[in-house]
Motif scaffolding. Structure first.
Motif, PDB file in Angstrom:
ATOM      1  N   UNK A 221     -18.046 -44.122 113.725  1.00 36.95           N
ATOM      2  CA  UNK A 221     -19.051 -44.530 114.459  1.00 36.95           C
ATOM      3  C   UNK A 221     -19.051 -45.722 115.497  1.00 36.95           C
ATOM      4  N   UNK A 222     -18.667 -45.646 116.699  1.00 29.59           N
ATOM      5  CA  UNK A 222     -18.407 -46.520 117.721  1.00 29.59           C
ATOM      6  C   UNK A 222     -19.756 -46.732 118.568  1.00 29.59           C
ATOM      7  N   UNK A 223     -20.716 -46.218 118.303  1.00 29.08           N
ATOM      8  CA  UNK A 223     -22.086 -46.168 119.098  1.00 29.08           C
ATOM      9  C   UNK A 223     -22.373 -47.907 118.995  1.00 29.08           C
ATOM     10  N   UNK A 224     -23.193 -48.200 119.980  1.00 31.78           N
ATOM     11  CA  UNK A 224     -23.860 -49.265 119.943  1.00 31.78           C
ATOM     12  C   UNK A 224     -24.804 -50.027 119.299  1.00 31.78           C
ATOM     13  N   UNK A 225     -25.725 -48.953 119.171  1.00 31.46           N
ATOM     14  CA  UNK A 225     -26.998 -49.453 118.251  1.00 31.46           C
ATOM     15  C   UNK A 225     -27.604 -48.404 117.509  1.00 31.46           C
ATOM     16  N   UNK A 226     -26.957 -47.199 117.320  1.00 32.61           N
ATOM     17  CA  UNK A 226     -27.270 -45.868 116.677  1.00 32.61           C
ATOM     18  C   UNK A 226     -26.493 -45.451 115.401  1.00 32.61           C
ATOM     19  N   UNK A 227     -27.186 -45.467 114.404  1.00 32.32           N
ATOM     20  CA  UNK A 227     -26.637 -44.721 113.197  1.00 32.32           C
ATOM     21  C   UNK A 227     -26.809 -43.237 113.463  1.00 32.32           C
ATOM     22  N   UNK A 258     -23.137 -45.184 109.986  1.00 33.55           N
ATOM     23  CA  UNK A 258     -23.678 -46.208 110.873  1.00 33.55           C
ATOM     24  C   UNK A 258     -22.865 -47.011 111.568  1.00 33.55           C
ATOM     25  N   UNK A 259     -22.964 -47.530 112.846  1.00 31.83           N
ATOM     26  CA  UNK A 259     -22.014 -48.193 113.606  1.00 31.83           C
ATOM     27  C   UNK A 259     -21.283 -49.138 112.919  1.00 31.83           C
ATOM     28  N   UNK A 260     -19.922 -48.941 113.025  1.00 26.44           N
ATOM     29  CA  UNK A 260     -18.636 -49.710 112.396  1.00 26.44           C
ATOM     30  C   UNK A 260     -18.307 -49.038 111.287  1.00 26.44           C
ATOM     31  N   UNK A 261     -18.978 -48.082 110.548  1.00 31.10           N
ATOM     32  CA  UNK A 261     -18.537 -47.271 109.363  1.00 31.10           C
ATOM     33  C   UNK A 261     -17.409 -46.167 110.045  1.00 31.10           C
ATOM     34  N   UNK A 492     -18.315 -47.631  89.312  1.00 31.92           N
ATOM     35  CA  UNK A 492     -17.683 -46.913  90.609  1.00 31.92           C
ATOM     36  C   UNK A 492     -18.445 -47.080  91.846  1.00 31.92           C
ATOM     37  N   UNK A 493     -18.592 -48.512  92.157  1.00 39.43           N
ATOM     38  CA  UNK A 493     -19.477 -48.573  93.498  1.00 39.43           C
ATOM     39  C   UNK A 493     -18.477 -48.383  94.492  1.00 39.43           C
ATOM     40  N   UNK A 494     -18.916 -48.045  95.719  1.00 41.70           N
ATOM     41  CA  UNK A 494     -18.154 -47.884  96.936  1.00 41.70           C
ATOM     42  C   UNK A 494     -17.336 -48.987  97.244  1.00 41.70           C
ATOM     43  N   UNK A 495     -15.995 -48.952  97.859  1.00 41.17           N
ATOM     44  CA  UNK A 495     -15.300 -50.213  98.195  1.00 41.17           C
ATOM     45  C   UNK A 495     -15.332 -50.250  99.727  1.00 41.17           C
ATOM     46  N   UNK A 496     -16.111 -50.658 100.706  1.00 37.23           N
ATOM     47  CA  UNK A 496     -16.232 -50.594 101.878  1.00 37.23           C
ATOM     48  C   UNK A 496     -16.431 -52.144 102.612  1.00 37.23           C
ATOM     49  N   UNK A 497     -16.436 -51.890 104.047  1.00 39.84           N
ATOM     50  CA  UNK A 497     -16.570 -53.075 104.663  1.00 39.84           C
ATOM     51  C   UNK A 497     -17.844 -53.193 105.743  1.00 39.84           C
ATOM     52  N   UNK A 498     -18.452 -51.951 105.860  1.00 38.73           N
ATOM     53  CA  UNK A 498     -19.788 -52.115 106.599  1.00 38.73           C
ATOM     54  C   UNK A 498     -20.800 -51.422 105.567  1.00 38.73           C
ATOM     55  N   UNK A 499     -21.941 -51.925 105.367  1.00 36.36           N
ATOM     56  CA  UNK A 499     -22.960 -51.338 104.442  1.00 36.36           C
ATOM     57  C   UNK A 499     -24.272 -51.209 105.215  1.00 36.36           C
ATOM     58  N   UNK A 524     -23.920 -54.687 112.971  1.00 32.98           N
ATOM     59  CA  UNK A 524     -23.199 -53.884 113.978  1.00 32.98           C
ATOM     60  C   UNK A 524     -24.102 -53.020 115.087  1.00 32.98           C
ATOM     61  N   UNK A 525     -25.376 -53.239 114.786  1.00 30.30           N
ATOM     62  CA  UNK A 525     -26.065 -52.965 115.978  1.00 30.30           C
ATOM     63  C   UNK A 525     -25.728 -54.073 117.291  1.00 30.30           C
ATOM     64  N   UNK A 526     -25.536 -53.841 118.208  1.00 29.17           N
ATOM     65  CA  UNK A 526     -24.881 -54.524 119.098  1.00 29.17           C
ATOM     66  C   UNK A 526     -25.857 -55.586 119.529  1.00 29.17           C
ATOM     67  N   UNK A 527     -27.042 -54.983 119.931  1.00 21.75           N
ATOM     68  CA  UNK A 527     -28.194 -55.840 120.377  1.00 21.75           C
ATOM     69  C   UNK A 527     -28.465 -56.786 119.535  1.00 21.75           C
ATOM     70  N   UNK A 528     -28.637 -56.774 118.099  1.00 24.88           N
ATOM     71  CA  UNK A 528     -28.739 -57.642 117.054  1.00 24.88           C
ATOM     72  C   UNK A 528     -27.820 -58.676 116.996  1.00 24.88           C
ATOM     73  N   UNK A 529     -26.621 -58.294 117.100  1.00 26.44           N
ATOM     74  CA  UNK A 529     -25.409 -59.317 116.984  1.00 26.44           C
ATOM     75  C   UNK A 529     -25.446 -60.043 118.314  1.00 26.44           C
TER      76      UNK A 529
END
Length: 562
Positions: A221-227, A258-261, A492-499, A524-529
């Motif tokens: 998901x490389x979208x700018x502001x959209x899951x 989600x964006x970034x995932x 067994x929690x997920x091992x991730x970098x974007x939640x 990773x919503x670019x407007x919020x960043x």
């Protein structure tokens, strides 16, 4: 002689098993693209949208020489790559480096460790990542296999936001006026807008498959502001990995990403020979939702007879929170040899707790371009991040550059209130600062991210550079530090970098701070960043060379004015 031969054989075996080194050349420049019956000039890599794919094996090292042939500076980030002890090449602008200026080049060294599966790379300056991005595929090491049936082939699928206009100009204009940037004009699959937008010249992404074969979809998901929800009509999806870590396999009719995932998904071509829609549609639980567009692609069997199967596309509604929760609740770590050994900090290990509220806010707007006396802002613990003009890593490492950042990010909200209640009349103004979270090497960290109903509310995809973390808890309402930890999944929690941090709720993360350096954490919503929903995690050096940052390369881009 026999021992000499055995020694040579041993060394040869080591060489055969050693990681490889790869080299790529990225030429970043303006190119024209025509979509929605409109021609737009975009900054892209090697004249392609999306950009070129990096494809290597687990544990390899990659060098990417980036040539800036555009009109302004930018940086590139290798999203999800931990870069052990190597923050110099992580990429976020004014966090770990200054921009690569027009007419210059900079070579990134990307060190892979335990990542496996699908990641991606993208620009990390202003909104340039909207057009400067591509896949980073990490295949199993030469002596490893997949922990699932070997697919016949794999296919990268990048989900994108399309704007008629220059991405950097869109956010620059919005920030100057103090208003929200406009929403995307369309969504794309691998650069194709599909057949739903009304322009006869738009193309549709087509994936050709052979009947009864298994395919691995590498979804980004490389979208700018959209899951985004994603589905393939009449086909079952089998989720096998997220964020370059294998998960316990489960079947589903759709995914929510989600964006970034990134997600790795198996699909079996087991339906009647024909053409079937694949489709995406945004998910939003915010009071300021994106455009509710459906974008299509085609999943096409070879030797198909007849046209497109036009049956109903089984996507959830854009605001279907139950569909979102039902999907993400199924994601679990899997204890396979290809994954790193699970190492969730136990309750007794935790020695650094951080409770962070996430909010959209306002700040005074006092320039001639402002449309009102306030402007949109965003914050973590009521601190709206101010990007410095000298990168924080250089200032921190050099120990002789002052005034760039402070080491006092609050470990708790400065004011406690009903974060998830009715905040219509609540003061929404935030403070500003460049304030870092400081931890020691080896600390066992727990972060609780609490979404608030300030502003438009809604979910937030939060990304931490330099780490994958264990997502151990999720809940609704305000986090209760006495009762909610009893609901944690420490098995067994997920091992991730974007939640995905849900609207009017919280998530809990745990990790060991075993990667020294300066690491960006942001929505990773670019407007919020862009509005300041970010901070910096600084992990101090340990006591040995192996637990300390590598020294800076001599080739780092110079900061403007230095």
């Amino acid at each position: 002689m026999a021992s000499w031969f055995v020694g040579v054989l041993f060394l040869s075996t080591l060489l055969l098993c050693s990681a490889d080194v790869h080299h790529y050349e990225f030429f970043v420049r303006e190119s024209n693209f025509t979509k929605l019956c409109n021609t737009t000039t975009l900054l892209v890599v090697n004249d392609s949208y999306p950009g070129p794919e990096i494809r290597v094996h687990k544990g390899d090292t990659v060098f990417v020489n980036v040539h800036n042939q555009g009109n302004y500076g930018f940086t590139i980030h290798w999203h999800g790559v931990k870069q052990p002890r190597n923050p110099w090449f992580d990429g976020p602008e004014f966090i770990t480096q200054c921009p690569i200026q027009p007419g210059t080049n900079f070579t990134y060294e990307i060190i892979l460790s335990d990542e496996i599966g699908t990641l991606w790379w993208h620009a990390h300056s202003d909104w340039t990542r909207g057009s400067v991005h591509g896949a980073f595929i990490i295949l199993p090491a030469e002596n490893e296999t997949y922990p699932f049936p070997t697919p016949y082939a794999d296919q990268t699928i990048i989900l994108e936001s399309w704007y008629n206009g220059d991405y950097k100009q869109i956010i620059d204009d919005a920030l100057a006026a103090g208003v929200a940037p406009r929403t995307a004009d369309a969504y794309a699959i691998n650069g194709h807008l599909g057949d739903t937008y009304g322009c006869p010249n738009d193309t549709i992404f087509l994936m050709e498959v052979h009947s009864e074969n298994i395919y691995l979809l590498r979804i980004i998901n490389a979208a700018m502001n959209e899951e985004q929800f994603f589905t393939i009509t009449n086909h079952t999806l089998i989720v096998v990995a997220q964020d370059a870590s294998y998960v316990r396999m489960f079947t589903t009719d759709y995914i929510m990403i989600s964006p970034g995932q990134t997600m790795d998904v198996l699909v079996i071509a087991d339906q009647n020979v024909g053409q079937y829609y694949m489709a995406i549609r945004p998910f939003s639980d915010s009071a300021a939702p994106p455009n509710d567009f459906i974008t299509t692609g085609v999943f096409q069997y070879t030797n198909n007879e007849g046209g497109l199967n036009a049956s109903l596309i089984p996507l959830p509604a854009m605001n279907d929170t139950d569909a979102m929760l039902n999907f993400i609740s199924q994601i679990r770590y899997t204890n396979v040899s290809q994954n790193p050994t699970i190492s969730v900090p136990a309750d007794t290990d935790i020695n650094r707790r951080v409770y962070i509220t996430i909010a959209t806010n306002t700040l005074p707007c006092n320039t001639s371009e402002c449309v009102s006396d306030t402007r949109f802002a965003a914050s973590l613990n009521n601190v709206s991040f101010v990007s410095p003009r000298i990168d924080i890593l250089q200032a921190y490492y050099g120990n002789n550059i002052t005034g760039v950042f402070t080491q006092d990010f609050p470990f708790n909200p400065p004011v406690f209130y009903d974060f998830t209640g009715n905040l219509t009349d609540f003061n929404t103004e935030a403070g500003e600062g460049t304030r870092a979270i400081m931890v020691n090497y080896g600390d066992a960290v727990e972060m609780v991210l609490q979404t608030t109903q300030l502003g438009a509310g809604g979910s937030h995809p939060i990304h931490l550079h330099g780490f994958s973390f264990y997502w151990v808890g999720i809940g609704t309402g305000n986090f209760n530090n006495e009762t909610d930890p009893s609901t944690y999944n420490l098995v067994d929690p997920p091992f991730i970098n974007t939640v995905h941090s849900p609207a009017a709720g919280w998530v809990a993360l745990r990790f060991f701070a075993n990667n020294p350096g300066v690491w960006y954490m942001h929505c990773h919503f670019e407007r919020h960043n862009s509005w300041g929903m970010s901070t910096v995690l600084i992990v101090r050096n340990g006591t040995t060379t192996e637990t300390s940052m590598r020294p800076p390369p001599s080739t780092m881009p110079r900061c403007p004015g230095t």
